[in-house]
Write an enzyme that holds these catalytic residues in place. Structure first.
Site, mmCIF file in Angstrom:
data_model
loop_
_atom_site.group_PDB
_atom_site.id
_atom_site.type_symbol
_atom_site.label_atom_id
_atom_site.label_comp_id
_atom_site.label_asym_id
_atom_site.label_seq_id
_atom_site.Cartn_x
_atom_site.Cartn_y
_atom_site.Cartn_z
ATOM 1 N N ASP A 17 0.824 -1.215 0.000
ATOM 2 C CA ASP A 17 0.000 0.000 0.000
ATOM 3 C C ASP A 17 0.860 1.268 0.000
ATOM 4 O OD1 ASP A 17 -2.381 1.352 -0.016
ATOM 5 O OD2 ASP A 17 -2.617 1.334 2.157
ATOM 6 N N GLY A 18 0.287 2.329 -0.556
ATOM 7 C CA GLY A 18 0.926 3.649 -0.469
ATOM 8 C C GLY A 18 1.572 4.115 -1.764
ATOM 9 N N ARG A 21 -0.082 7.530 -2.831
ATOM 10 C CA ARG A 21 0.310 8.658 -1.980
ATOM 11 C C ARG A 21 1.783 9.021 -2.193
ATOM 12 N NH1 ARG A 21 -1.525 6.066 3.399
ATOM 13 N NH2 ARG A 21 -1.733 4.273 2.019
ATOM 14 N N TRP A 22 2.609 7.997 -2.369
ATOM 15 C CA TRP A 22 4.045 8.237 -2.628
ATOM 16 C C TRP A 22 4.196 9.134 -3.853
ATOM 17 C CZ3 TRP A 22 7.350 7.507 -6.705
ATOM 18 C CH2 TRP A 22 8.731 7.528 -6.423
ATOM 19 N N ASN A 65 -10.163 -3.267 -6.853
ATOM 20 C CA ASN A 65 -9.377 -2.276 -7.605
ATOM 21 C C ASN A 65 -9.948 -1.971 -8.999
ATOM 22 O OD1 ASN A 65 -6.136 -3.311 -6.250
ATOM 23 N ND2 ASN A 65 -7.497 -1.684 -5.568
ATOM 24 N N TRP A 66 -10.882 -2.810 -9.508
ATOM 25 C CA TRP A 66 -11.498 -2.531 -10.809
ATOM 26 C C TRP A 66 -12.227 -1.206 -10.803
ATOM 27 C CZ3 TRP A 66 -9.822 -5.479 -14.583
ATOM 28 C CH2 TRP A 66 -9.491 -6.815 -14.349
ATOM 29 N N ARG A 68 -11.213 1.586 -9.802
ATOM 30 C CA ARG A 68 -10.321 2.746 -10.011
ATOM 31 C C ARG A 68 -10.480 3.254 -11.444
ATOM 32 N NH1 ARG A 68 -4.929 2.221 -6.341
ATOM 33 N NH2 ARG A 68 -6.041 1.549 -4.481
ATOM 34 N N ARG A 191 -5.819 -1.894 8.239
ATOM 35 C CA ARG A 191 -6.954 -2.608 7.630
ATOM 36 C C ARG A 191 -6.460 -3.876 6.951
ATOM 37 N NH1 ARG A 191 -8.721 2.499 6.058
ATOM 38 N NH2 ARG A 191 -7.495 2.457 4.151
#
Ligand code: FPP
Length: 242
Positions: A17-18, A21-22, A65-66, A68, A191
């Protein structure tokens, strides 16, 4: 003195994850974060294999994720396909076996082919197992196992009274793996996000405030050291029943 776990977990699962944001924090497109995430995945596989970890499960694309934006979904599908083809030689050099968990028939055909080619090419290897989770959902995996078992009941090969926890485990996407000992979630969120729901019943959870693209081998070492200090009870009263 408390009972310590084995030094090195056998199976480490990672929610990578991330990435988004990265990238956003650097003024980059989210997709750039996924490209960096792929490099982090390669570093992780290498570090895990060096440390004698037997199985690594990586959450590359969830069944959620679909939803997105199409552009991001397509970029991820392309990235996973490219990575599978590009890393095949490396996986074989490492004697690693690829397994893939998820509803694979729903994936683009090119990716399905890359997956079956990579599974076949690493089939004779007997080193670390890389279980890549693509179009994966923990609830979907349990539903698919239930359907497969129901079909066996219907055809008369399995009796309802013989169904137990082992029956379910044997019908997961990749049966026969040891259950995850350690679940690492970088990015700071606490989570589970529908990851390996059946398998993580007794997992030790580890989170850190580092985005996945910044995850380095020293973070894995910190996670393993933390794991080694945990007292795993599996529902027992440790120290009283031993
Ligand atoms: C979650 O970060 C990450 C993903 C949905 C994709 C993970 C996939 C890769 C790193 C590609 C790896 C490929 C291989 C073959 C190993 P996010 O986008 O939800 O991040 P955010 O929470 O910061 O938005």
């Amino acid at each position: 003195m408390h009972q310590e776990t084995d030094q090195v977990p056998r199976h480490v699962a990672v929610i990578m994850d991330g990435n988004g944001r990265w990238a956003v924090e650097r003024g980059l497109d989210r997709i750039e974060g996924h490209y960096e995430g792929r490099k982090a995945a390669r570093r992780f596989v290498e570090a895990a294999s060096d440390r004698g970890i037997e199985v690594v499960s990586l959450y590359a694309f969830s069944s959620e994720n679909w939803s997105r934006p199409t552009r991001e979904v397509e970029a991820l599908m392309g990235l996973i396909e490219t990575a599978l083809r590009a890393e095949l030689e490396y996986l074989c050099a490492r004697n690693a076996q690829l397994r893939v968990s998820g509803r694979l028939h729903e994936l683009p055909e090119g990716l399905q082919r890359a997956i079956s080619d990579a599974i076949r090419a690493t089939d004779d290897n007997d080193g670390m197992v890389l279980n890549l989770c693509v179009n994966y959902g923990g609830r979907a995996e349990i539903v698919d196992a239930v359907r497969a078992i129901a079909a066996e009941v219907q055809s008369g090969t399995v009796a309802i009274e013989d169904i137990d926890e082992n029956t379910v485990s044997e019908h997961l996407y990749v049966p026969g793996l040891p259950e995850p000992d350690l679940l690492i979630r970088p990015g700071g969120e606490l989570r589970v996000s529908n990851f390996l729901l059946w398998e993580i019943a007794y997992v030790e959870f580890y989170t850190l405030p580092v985005y996945w693209p910044d995850f380095k081998e020293e973070h894995l070492d910190e996670a393993i050291a933390d794991f080694a200090r945990r007292r795993r009870k599996f529902g027992r009263l440790v120290g009283m029943d031993e």
